[in-house]
Design an enzyme around this catalytic site. Structure first.
Site, PDB file in Angstrom:
ATOM      1  N   SER A  58       0.829  -1.206   0.000  1.00 44.62           N
ATOM      2  CA  SER A  58       0.000   0.000   0.000  1.00 44.62           C
ATOM      3  C   SER A  58       0.863   1.255   0.000  1.00 44.62           C
ATOM      4  CB  SER A  58      -0.903   0.003   1.237  1.00 44.62           C
ATOM      5  OG  SER A  58      -1.509   1.257   1.432  1.00 44.62           O
ATOM      6  N   TYR A  82      -3.561  -1.756   9.481  1.00 45.65           N
ATOM      7  CA  TYR A  82      -3.384  -2.137   8.078  1.00 45.65           C
ATOM      8  C   TYR A  82      -1.970  -1.840   7.592  1.00 45.65           C
ATOM      9  CZ  TYR A  82      -4.039  -1.975   2.987  1.00 45.65           C
ATOM     10  OH  TYR A  82      -3.914  -2.157   1.634  1.00 45.65           O
TER      11      TYR A  82
END
Length: 668
Positions: free
Chosen positions: A523, A536
């Site tokens: 990410s 996350y």
């Protein structure tokens, strides 16, 4: 009640059969060529009904080539005979149009008469109106209109045959340009406005969306989604007392060609077209001039001329837009549909506004019909015949990556929890001529991963690529996470431990092959550290670190890694966060293109400019970077799941959108 349908494997036909299955009782007999039986069987499997019964025949034979014994056994039992098998292609030649549209209609009528069918339903087209100048209503047919192409001519001729030669009651349906399903985007081929989509994609990828482009006023067009057409046909076919009538399945409010194109530009994120000179400027001085001599008519004639068609073939034709289509982009007549609207009144069936589903159509095309990957020589060289294990393949990035791998000749190996979704994806790939394998697995269950590794190693001839795409995202601030340690555990379990367990289990086979490439979907958050994503981002950062360390250990074994720091993608994973609906995101298809680039070029990392800038900012000016992030932390609320309904309205919402656009792709 029983039905007979020709063209059931075609686009409108598939949707009509679904409507009949959902809303009507009785058997549905579908005409199918011997060579298409396998395709029909897959369709029947998808419909999930034993009421659909294939009947072998041929559109080019008398009585459609149906077995005389079957015909004799079903005489008098068919209530509705739907004839949809035809050519719906402006680029088809005279012979093909005649064989399918004219001769096919005559043969279908012959079978309907032999069966003593209750009603013959002919799917015609608004093309039967040709270039009639004025309003063309549903009572009109032969008005001496000019028919400019073989397609227009054969649509007119086939409807004439029904009107003059059909020995059973009949009804005619004239759809406008039919596009995909307004709810799912489903479409089976590139046609109509879809021819322009590759150009719009190039514009999106090359120019900023705010840049206005100069366009031409090409007149009016008319598009309707296939679900409206199928629902309307089903309703109109069963309406009492309407035999001998024609129905216009059109948008009552025609769209200009430029407005239609701009709707798709907005859906794609491409710059839009402005028309400095349009009908508002030219209508007054040219109002008394014959249409053919007005600016729009002269432009249309120029485009349709042989020299222009030749030139267009060497220019826009190379971009995938057939010159024949460009010559017939706009409609001369305006189609009145009052009869159809009256017959549909109270049914809830109406044409949706194009802008409400343009993005759905665009996304489906980009994910399923865009053939750029199939034409990419580098992609075919890297992927053809290769086995590509893709986790999280049931939706989003994983699903589109599987479709694109198959386009390039690769063999996607589909891994996710939902077996039904994987089987449906496998069936889609097989219906398009590809091959896929399904391996359901809960990747948060370490024992299940061990079993998966054993199966993959034993059942696949090779494991050429592994795409670690499955993941879980949690958006919750620290102050709301005090009693939710399990959020960190379950995020780490799937995003980190699950991925590592899979790679460890497959590593012996990878080392043995000495040619496996692993793509880890990370990410942009790892580089930018956005607030509220501690669980996350930490799990993705852990996977990044693991891959960086292991890369040096296995480089001599032929096992390589690419880490993709993916920006915000419009996938089901971010759908619960409703404020993302207003944020600039990339599509799953754009993300899948990045994944394919990782497989083809095999770089160590793939990053965005903003992600790299964020990483540099955290290195050279960490305090300033954290101040900016803290400002964003106070501007954006926690998710609805964390604190109830979101309250981003008014000034605060405008601040959110401004930050989202300024820092495009970052998860806020």
């Amino acid at each position: 009640m029983s039905y007979f349908v020709t063209g059931a494997t075609g686009f409108i036909g598939r949707f009509l059969v679904s409507e009949l299955l959902d809303h009507r009782e009785g058997e549905i007999y579908v005409l199918v060529r011997q060579g298409s039986l396998a395709r029909m069987e897959r369709l029947v499997q998808r419909w999930g009904s034993d009421r659909v019964i294939p009947v072998v025949g041929d559109l080019g034979a008398q009585s459609l080539g149906v077995d005389p014994e079957w015909l004799a056994g079903h005489r008098g039992s068919i209530d509705h005979f739907f004839h949809l098998a035809a050519i719906y292609d402006m680029t088809a030649d005279d012979a093909t149009n005649d064989a399918m549209n004219v001769d096919g209609t005559r043969h279908a009528i012959g079978l309907a008469e032999a069966l003593e069918a209750g009603c013959f339903h002919q799917v015609s087209s608004v093309a039967a109106a040709g270039e009639y100048d004025g309003v063309f209503d549903e009572t009109m047919f032969d008005q001496g209109q000019h028919l400019p192409s073989p397609y227009h001519r054969t649509k007119f001729e086939s409807e004439r045959i029904v009107r003059e030669e059909c020995g059973v009651p009949w009804r005619v349906y004239r759809p406008a340009i039919v596009v995909g399903d307004s709810e799912t985007g489903t479409m089976d081929k590139v046609d109509g406005p879809y021819y322009f989509f590759p150009v719009l994609k190039r514009l999106r990828d090359s120019l900023p969306s705010w840049l206005p482009l100069v366009g031409l006023d090409l007149g009016d067009t008319n598009v309707v989604p296939v679900d409206y057409v199928a629902k309307a046909m089903d309703h109109l076919a069963h309406a009492p007392g309407r035999d001998g009538e024609a129905f216009h399945l059109v948008n009552p409010e025609p769209q200009s060609v430029v407005e239609m194109i701009n709707a798709f530009c907005a859906a794609a994120g491409a710059p839009q077209f402005a028309t400095p000179i349009d009908r508002r400027v030219t209508s007054a001085p040219f109002g008394l001039v014959p249409r053919g001599l007005r600016p729009g008519g002269l432009v249309a004639k120029a485009i349709a001329s042989a020299p222009a068609q030749l030139a267009l073939g060497q220019t826009v034709g190379r971009a995938g837009i057939p010159p024949e289509v460009l010559a017939h982009t706009g409609f001369v007549p305006r189609f009145d549909s009052q009869r159809t609207e009256q017959a549909l009144a109270g049914s809830g069936i109406a044409v949706p506004v194009l802008e409400s589903y343009a993005r759905i159509l665009w996304n489906y095309w980009e994910e399923n019909l865009d053939q750029a990957t199939a034409r990419d020589a580098a992609a075919r060289k890297a992927l053809e015949g290769r086995y590509v294990v893709i986790t999280g393949a049931s939706s989003g990035i994983g699903q589109v990556t599987a479709l694109k791998v198959s386009q390039a000749g690769g063999i996607p190996v589909l891994v996710a929890r939902g077996k039904d979704k994987l089987e449906d994806l496998r069936l889609t790939i097989e219906m398009r001529g590809g091959q896929a394998h399904v391996f359901p697995c809960d990747l948060s269950d370490l024992a299940a991963i061990d079993t998966l590794c054993e199966r993959l190693t034993a059942e696949l001839p090779s494991i050429d690529y592994l795409v670690n795409n499955a993941g879980r995202s949690i958006r919750r601030s620290l102050k709301l996470s005090q009693d939710r340690f399990h959020d960190f555990e379950r995020t780490m379990q799937l995003n980190y431990f699950g991925a590592i367990r899979l790679m460890l289990g497959l590593m012996p086979r990878m080392r043995e092959q000495r040619r496996t490439h692993i793509v880890n979907i990370s990410s942009i958050g790892v580089q930018t550290s956005p607030p509220r994503f501690s669980a996350y981002v930490a799990s993705k950062a852990a996977l990044d670190a693991w891959s960086n360390v292991v890369s040096s250990e296995v480089v001599g074994d032929g096992v390589t890694f690419t880490t993709v720091h993916m920006p915000l993608v419009a996938t089901p994973m971010i759908a619960p966060t409703k404020l993302y609906d207003k944020f600039p995101t990339i599509s799953p298809a754009q993300a899948a293109d990045v994944v394919l680039k990782a497989m083809i070029e095999r770089p160590h990392e793939l990053n965005t400019l903003l992600g790299n800038a964020g990483a540099v900012a955290h290195t050279v000016a960490p305090k300033a970077a954290f101040r900016v992030l803290n400002m964003a932390y106070h501007v954006f609320p926690d998710s609805a799941a964390a604190r109830g309904p979101e309250t981003g309205t008014g000034k605060r919402e405008s601040e959110q959108v401004l930050l989202a656009k300024l820092f495009k792709g970052i998860h806020w």
